[in-house]
Design an enzyme around this catalytic site. Structure first.
Site, PDB file in Angstrom:
ATOM      1  N   HIS A   1       0.842  -1.205   0.000  1.00  0.00           N
ATOM      2  CA  HIS A   1       0.000   0.000   0.000  1.00  0.00           C
ATOM      3  C   HIS A   1       0.879   1.259   0.000  1.00  0.00           C
ATOM      4  O   HIS A   1       0.465   2.303   0.502  1.00  0.00           O
ATOM      5  CB  HIS A   1      -0.949   0.034   1.211  1.00  0.00           C
ATOM      6  CG  HIS A   1      -1.715  -1.235   1.403  1.00  0.00           C
ATOM      7  ND1 HIS A   1      -2.990  -1.425   0.922  1.00  0.00           N
ATOM      8  CD2 HIS A   1      -1.368  -2.388   2.022  1.00  0.00           C
ATOM      9  CE1 HIS A   1      -3.406  -2.641   1.240  1.00  0.00           C
ATOM     10  NE2 HIS A   1      -2.438  -3.252   1.891  1.00  0.00           N
TER      11      HIS A   1
ATOM     12  N   SER B   1      13.736  22.850 -16.132  1.00  0.00           N
ATOM     13  CA  SER B   1      12.500  23.576 -16.411  1.00  0.00           C
ATOM     14  C   SER B   1      12.866  24.882 -17.105  1.00  0.00           C
ATOM     15  O   SER B   1      13.980  25.380 -16.969  1.00  0.00           O
ATOM     16  CB  SER B   1      11.787  23.848 -15.083  1.00  0.00           C
ATOM     17  OG  SER B   1      11.076  25.069 -15.126  1.00  0.00           O
TER      18      SER B   1
END
Ligand code: ARG
Length: 452
Positions: free
Chosen positions: A160, A282
């Protein structure tokens, strides 16, 4: 309405553009294959026991010389497939006829574009599949080496996505070795299905000539002819869908690996550091180092899986015999194979150069990770497991931090942290690569002999 005169009669311009579709572009990938297939067909025709011979051995030489010229022209970027050709098959026939006159017009005796295109696509897939199998085996080996190198390096095992139990980099990495070895079985099955020759099936019903399909198959280095001529044409698209499904499984493995890496290379984890070349920046944020390659691996897995589904959907409910629908399986097939090959290659480079950060991996451990191990320890003292479980659960905050290196060394049974068989993995991967080398060599020899 304007129309064009083609090798097979007049066709309305708009209909021609719509029906040829992208074939004019995509079939550029099949020029070599179409010429090789035509060479085998010509040899077979010349050896057919009919009088007078349809093609003589001397004429075969001329045909093969011309086909080699077409391949050379294609490789020089000068061979054109025009809209009037519709596809590579008629383009090659046109070129043969322009060069050889009536002899060129004989090449289509006893064959159809239906068996031709099925053949071309199998010839197209064969070396690419071998390369992909090799590449996948190489990645399995890289993951095996990574695992072996870090067999004693603890890593928190998660379920999980939450901390679960002590694991190791060795166990995590070879989990990918083994899934890739499973994927290789699928690729080899796809290869085996692809390794049957459809040539001589003609439109899918045979022809009233003593066509020697075994000879065509042998000349082209196939394992055997597809026996049933109707199936030879029906299998078009199906073989592609099987190959794409195997590619989809490889991509699924890569995308899950990429997902793990995206998580574990986040600064908050820092378990691994991507090679500098694999990070992009970026345009506005000077601080960014983005895992674009991993993100594209994830997205391209979806693309390849969708391509596999596209081919299946096109085939679903298709009636027996050639239907033009089949043409639409060509693009997803070609793109799916190419995307998978490129993805395997870049993943291998990434994983071969990944940095493993020991301290961050150790820092990931907290006492709760040892809860299950502690319960098992109590079982050793004679306490029934369920009671031990509740005892540990009631006192989670009292759990001690255990040395994770010791914890993973204690798990020695088959396939766990201290029970991994790295030698067996590398043996399997090397056996696959020895097999591809043999297949490739045998195939290349056959084609070289045919075109000599
Ligand atoms: N370009 C066609 C395809 O890819 C070739 C076969 C055409 N055959 C036909 N009967 N129209 O399917």
């Amino acid at each position: 309405m304007a129309s064009k005169s083609t090798t097979v009669g007049k066709i309305d311009d708009e209909v021609l553009a719509y029906t040829a579709g992208k074939d004019i572009l995509l079939d550029r990938n099949l020029v070599r294959e179409d010429c090789i297939g035509s060479a085998a067909h010509a040899v077979m025709l010349s050896r057919m026991p009919v009088k007078p011979a349809i093609i003589t051995p001397a004429q075969v030489k001329k045909i093969i010389r011309t086909l080699k010229g077409i391949i050379a022209q294609h490789e020089a970027g000068k061979f054109k497939i025009t809209p009037a050709d519709q596809d590579v098959h008629l383009a090659v026939e046109r070129a043969l006829t322009r060069n050889l006159g009536d002899l060129g017009k004989k090449i289509h005796t006893g064959r159809s574009r239906n068996d031709q295109v099925a053949l071309d696509l199998r010839l197209f897939a064969k070396p690419r599949l071998l390369d992909l199998i090799d590449g996948t085996a190489a990645l399995a080996e890289v993951m095996n080496k990574l695992g072996k190198k870090h067999v004693k390096l603890p890593m928190v095992g998660r379920t999980h996505m939450q901390k679960a139990m002590p694991s190791s980099v060795g166990l995590w990495a070879t989990g990918f070795t083994e899934v890739l070895l499973d994927d290789l079985e699928l690729l080899k099955t796809a290869y085996a299905l692809n390794n049957r020759c459809p040539l001589g099936a003609a439109a899918g019903f045979g022809v009233p000539l003593p066509i020697d399909r075994q000879l065509s198959s042998d000349l082209l280095g196939f394992e055997a002819p597809v026996h049933n001529v109707t199936h030879a044409v029906n299998a078009r698209g199906k073989v592609e869908s099987v190959i794409l499904s195997a590619c989809g499984q490889v991509m699924l493995s890569l995308s899950r690996l990429a997902q793990d890496l995206m998580l574990y290379t986040m600064p908050e984890f820092g378990y691994f550091t991507l090679p500098a070349a694999f990070c992009t920046g970026s345009s506005i944020m000077p601080n960014k180092r983005n895992p674009d390659v991993l993100e594209l691996l994830r997205a391209r897995a979806s693309v390849v899986l969708a391509h596999a589904q596209t081919t299946l959907n096109i085939l679903n409910g298709a009636p027996t015999g050639y239907n033009r629908d089949l043409q639409e399986t060509k693009e997803p097939f070609m793109e799916g194979l190419a995307l998978t090959a490129a993805s395997v290659q870049i993943s291998t480079r990434c994983l071969a150069n990944i940095q493993v950060n020991r301290q961050a991996l150790l820092d990931g451990f907290s006492p709760d990770v040892f809860a299950t191990d502690r319960a098992i320890e109590l079982v050793g003292q004679g306490i029934p497991f369920r009671d031990a479980y509740h005892q540990v659960k009631a006192h989670l905050d009292e759990l001690e931090h255990i040395d994770p290196v010791e914890a993973i060394a204690k798990k020695t049974h088959l396939g766990t942290t201290a029970g991994l068989d790295f030698t067996a993995y590398s043996k399997q991967a090397r056996a696959v690569r020895a097999w591809t080398a043999k297949q490739r060599q045998a195939f290349n020899r056959k084609i070289a002999r045919l075109m000599a």
